[in-house]
Scaffold this motif. Structure first.
Motif, PDB file in Angstrom:
ATOM      1  N   ARG A  36      -4.463   8.058   3.307  1.00  0.00           N
ATOM      2  CA  ARG A  36      -3.317   8.154   2.384  1.00  0.00           C
ATOM      3  C   ARG A  36      -3.241   7.023   1.358  1.00  0.00           C
ATOM      4  NH1 ARG A  36      -0.927  11.444   6.083  1.00  0.00           N
ATOM      5  NH2 ARG A  36      -0.768   9.812   7.639  1.00  0.00           N
ATOM      6  N   GLU A  37      -4.069   6.002   1.496  1.00  0.00           N
ATOM      7  CA  GLU A  37      -4.034   4.951   0.466  1.00  0.00           C
ATOM      8  C   GLU A  37      -4.830   5.375  -0.760  1.00  0.00           C
ATOM      9  OE1 GLU A  37      -5.185   1.245   2.187  1.00  0.00           O
ATOM     10  OE2 GLU A  37      -3.301   1.045   3.289  1.00  0.00           O
ATOM     11  N   PHE A  38      -4.533   4.686  -1.872  1.00  0.00           N
ATOM     12  CA  PHE A  38      -5.161   5.055  -3.134  1.00  0.00           C
ATOM     13  C   PHE A  38      -6.194   4.015  -3.562  1.00  0.00           C
ATOM     14  CE2 PHE A  38      -1.457   7.655  -3.113  1.00  0.00           C
ATOM     15  CZ  PHE A  38      -1.768   8.753  -3.889  1.00  0.00           C
ATOM     16  N   LEU A  39      -7.320   4.504  -4.017  1.00  0.00           N
ATOM     17  CA  LEU A  39      -8.356   3.649  -4.570  1.00  0.00           C
ATOM     18  C   LEU A  39      -8.077   3.445  -6.056  1.00  0.00           C
ATOM     19  CD1 LEU A  39     -10.849   2.414  -3.328  1.00  0.00           C
ATOM     20  CD2 LEU A  39     -12.122   4.481  -3.853  1.00  0.00           C
ATOM     21  N   LEU A  40      -7.367   4.415  -6.624  1.00  0.00           N
ATOM     22  CA  LEU A  40      -7.029   4.371  -8.055  1.00  0.00           C
ATOM     23  C   LEU A  40      -5.785   5.219  -8.248  1.00  0.00           C
ATOM     24  CD1 LEU A  40      -8.005   3.650 -10.999  1.00  0.00           C
ATOM     25  CD2 LEU A  40      -9.092   5.893 -11.037  1.00  0.00           C
ATOM     26  N   THR A  41      -4.888   4.745  -9.136  1.00  0.00           N
ATOM     27  CA  THR A  41      -3.728   5.576  -9.458  1.00  0.00           C
ATOM     28  C   THR A  41      -3.607   5.735 -10.970  1.00  0.00           C
ATOM     29  OG1 THR A  41      -2.320   3.629  -9.355  1.00  0.00           O
ATOM     30  CG2 THR A  41      -2.342   5.029  -7.403  1.00  0.00           C
ATOM     31  N   PHE A  51     -19.190   4.819  -4.005  1.00  0.00           N
ATOM     32  CA  PHE A  51     -20.024   5.769  -3.274  1.00  0.00           C
ATOM     33  C   PHE A  51     -19.453   5.865  -1.869  1.00  0.00           C
ATOM     34  CE2 PHE A  51     -23.683   6.511  -0.413  1.00  0.00           C
ATOM     35  CZ  PHE A  51     -24.114   7.730  -0.927  1.00  0.00           C
ATOM     36  N   VAL A  52     -19.212   7.073  -1.409  1.00  0.00           N
ATOM     37  CA  VAL A  52     -18.518   7.268  -0.136  1.00  0.00           C
ATOM     38  C   VAL A  52     -19.494   7.230   1.034  1.00  0.00           C
ATOM     39  CG1 VAL A  52     -17.001   8.765   1.195  1.00  0.00           C
ATOM     40  CG2 VAL A  52     -16.792   8.687  -1.290  1.00  0.00           C
ATOM     41  N   LEU A  53     -19.242   6.329   1.965  1.00  0.00           N
ATOM     42  CA  LEU A  53     -20.056   6.230   3.177  1.00  0.00           C
ATOM     43  C   LEU A  53     -19.469   7.046   4.320  1.00  0.00           C
ATOM     44  CD1 LEU A  53     -20.862   2.410   3.269  1.00  0.00           C
ATOM     45  CD2 LEU A  53     -22.416   4.275   2.672  1.00  0.00           C
ATOM     46  N   GLU A  54     -18.142   7.040   4.359  1.00  0.00           N
ATOM     47  CA  GLU A  54     -17.447   7.710   5.452  1.00  0.00           C
ATOM     48  C   GLU A  54     -16.080   8.130   4.968  1.00  0.00           C
ATOM     49  OE1 GLU A  54     -18.491   4.890   9.067  1.00  0.00           O
ATOM     50  OE2 GLU A  54     -16.582   5.955   9.411  1.00  0.00           O
ATOM     51  N   GLY A  55     -15.607   9.271   5.470  1.00  0.00           N
ATOM     52  CA  GLY A  55     -14.268   9.696   5.120  1.00  0.00           C
ATOM     53  C   GLY A  55     -14.278  10.704   3.995  1.00  0.00           C
ATOM     54  N   CYS A  56     -13.162  10.791   3.307  1.00  0.00           N
ATOM     55  CA  CYS A  56     -13.033  11.801   2.257  1.00  0.00           C
ATOM     56  C   CYS A  56     -11.927  11.419   1.283  1.00  0.00           C
ATOM     57  CB  CYS A  56     -12.720  13.146   2.907  1.00  0.00           C
ATOM     58  SG  CYS A  56     -12.786  14.533   1.788  1.00  0.00           S
ATOM     59  N   PHE A  57     -12.143  11.709   0.021  1.00  0.00           N
ATOM     60  CA  PHE A  57     -11.161  11.412  -1.013  1.00  0.00           C
ATOM     61  C   PHE A  57     -10.827  12.661  -1.808  1.00  0.00           C
ATOM     62  CE2 PHE A  57     -13.049   7.406  -0.053  1.00  0.00           C
ATOM     63  CZ  PHE A  57     -12.030   6.484  -0.221  1.00  0.00           C
ATOM     64  N   GLN A  97      -7.272   9.373  -3.740  1.00  0.00           N
ATOM     65  CA  GLN A  97      -6.571   9.109  -2.496  1.00  0.00           C
ATOM     66  C   GLN A  97      -7.455   9.419  -1.294  1.00  0.00           C
ATOM     67  OE1 GLN A  97      -3.249  11.689  -1.535  1.00  0.00           O
ATOM     68  NE2 GLN A  97      -2.178  10.013  -0.532  1.00  0.00           N
ATOM     69  N   ALA A  98      -7.467   8.492  -0.340  1.00  0.00           N
ATOM     70  CA  ALA A  98      -8.215   8.722   0.893  1.00  0.00           C
ATOM     71  C   ALA A  98      -7.480   9.750   1.738  1.00  0.00           C
ATOM     72  CB  ALA A  98      -8.371   7.420   1.654  1.00  0.00           C
ATOM     73  N   LEU A  99      -8.201  10.768   2.183  1.00  0.00           N
ATOM     74  CA  LEU A  99      -7.584  11.795   3.023  1.00  0.00           C
ATOM     75  C   LEU A  99      -7.719  11.437   4.495  1.00  0.00           C
ATOM     76  CD1 LEU A  99      -8.812  14.996   1.169  1.00  0.00           C
ATOM     77  CD2 LEU A  99      -6.634  13.800   0.946  1.00  0.00           C
TER      78      LEU A  99
END
Lengths: 191, 191
Positions: A36-41, A51-57, A97-99
DNA sequence: GAAAAATGTTGAACAAGTTCAACTAGCCAA
DNA sequence: TTGGCTAGTTGAACTTGTTCAACATTTTTC
């Protein structure tokens, strides 16, 4: 080290020497980000490429009517950036946003420039990556024109089963460009 | 010489020296093409990348239902290519048709590779161009989701008055992703 | 573990866009 | 000049997707 996935991803596009790969990797900093946190708003300037290593945005914009339009989802092995904001240092229209709890490798603007300058083949790498991305955006537009929402939905879950299984129907609807109530009705009619 | 427009276009993205510009231009061959003729047809392999000097093109695909979906129009000062087919030498899904007598500068695949190899800054040039194109495709997708056909129509004719004035309503409808009968009804309701 | 919040479902009325068919107008070729 | 194309217009019936509101279900929070 957690750079294996990045190296693999790069090599899918262009073969770099081990020395070059090492150098490239050095510029990317591992970063963790909670669900639920944001990498960019929207409104802020994008200071990284990721580059995504783990998780989902989920990468989306909010339009004047208040609707969330999802541009794309970035899961493991995907890139994540607002090129426009990053390149031109202008406010972004995007939210990232990180899901779920996620890990990304980030490079900042200065380092990216250094990377381009110090390892010329990186220009070629990102040229190729951008051109591939371009093709897939063109295809998506065509699909949006040629297919109904129902067809698009089944195409999406079939093509991206790993990603779509992590998403709520509301998020999928935002990606398909329809209201979530309608997606609910689509699903009821069955394949 | 007819390379002024190309040089100008390149310089909008990245400043090249006169020597570099000269070299780049040498690879591009002027070609004329008559109204209604095709530079590329679906199923064949794209052997060139092009830059439009004069005239206008329509880049479209025909889907299974027989509908023509227009990806974009390329008028003066626009690039014209099927990256996927050109890079990977696979059959193209695209048709590129001249809407009026036109002049283009073409570069073939071998020369393009040579160009990349002999003038490294060309990698950067096309990396930047591709990234800019990517941004505009992303924006177009968002517009398609967020706007009605009517809003999209007025956005198009306002944003591209030179291009849209050359087009038939049928062609514009194909670009907007609607049937031309509906465009006719949109126009009747007035702004 | 209970309350609060977000997500998902359903129905009814509505709006947006399609389909088909019939007609009009302009254009070009022979 | 005629005939044949293609583009554009219009209407009626239809399909796709939206909106809003009410309710059910799941997830989050404290």
């Amino acid at each position: 080290m957690s750079y294996g996935l990045l190296i693999q991803n790069i090599n899918k596009n262009l073969n770099l020497s081990n020395k070059e790969l090492d150098l490239v990797c050095k510029y990317f900093k591992p970063t963790e980000i909670k669900k639920r946190e944001f990498l960019l708003t929207q409104g802020s300037i994008c200071k990284f490429e990721g580059f995504v290593l783990e998780g989902c945005f989920r990468i989306f914009t909010i339009d004047k009517k208040g609707n969330e339009n999802t541009l794309y989802f970035a899961a493991k092995d995907w890139w994540l950036m607002d090129i426009d904001s990053f390149m031109n240092q202008i406010p972004s229209n995007l939210n990232m946003q990180a899901l779920e709890d996620s890990k990304v490798l980030l490079i900042n603007r200065q380092d990216k420039m250094m990377l381009y300058n110090s390892i010329p083949i990186v220009e070629k790498l990102f040229r190729i990556m951008s051109q591939k991305a371009l093709v897939s955006w063109q295809r998506r537009l065509i699909r949006n024109h040629a297919f109904t929402a129902k067809e698009r939905y089944f195409y999406f879950i079939k093509t991206y089963p790993d990603i779509s299984s992590k998403l709520t129907d509301k998020q999928i609807a935002g990606y398909l460009g329809i209201r979530h109530e309608f997606l609910s009705k689509i699903k009821k009619t069955e394949k």
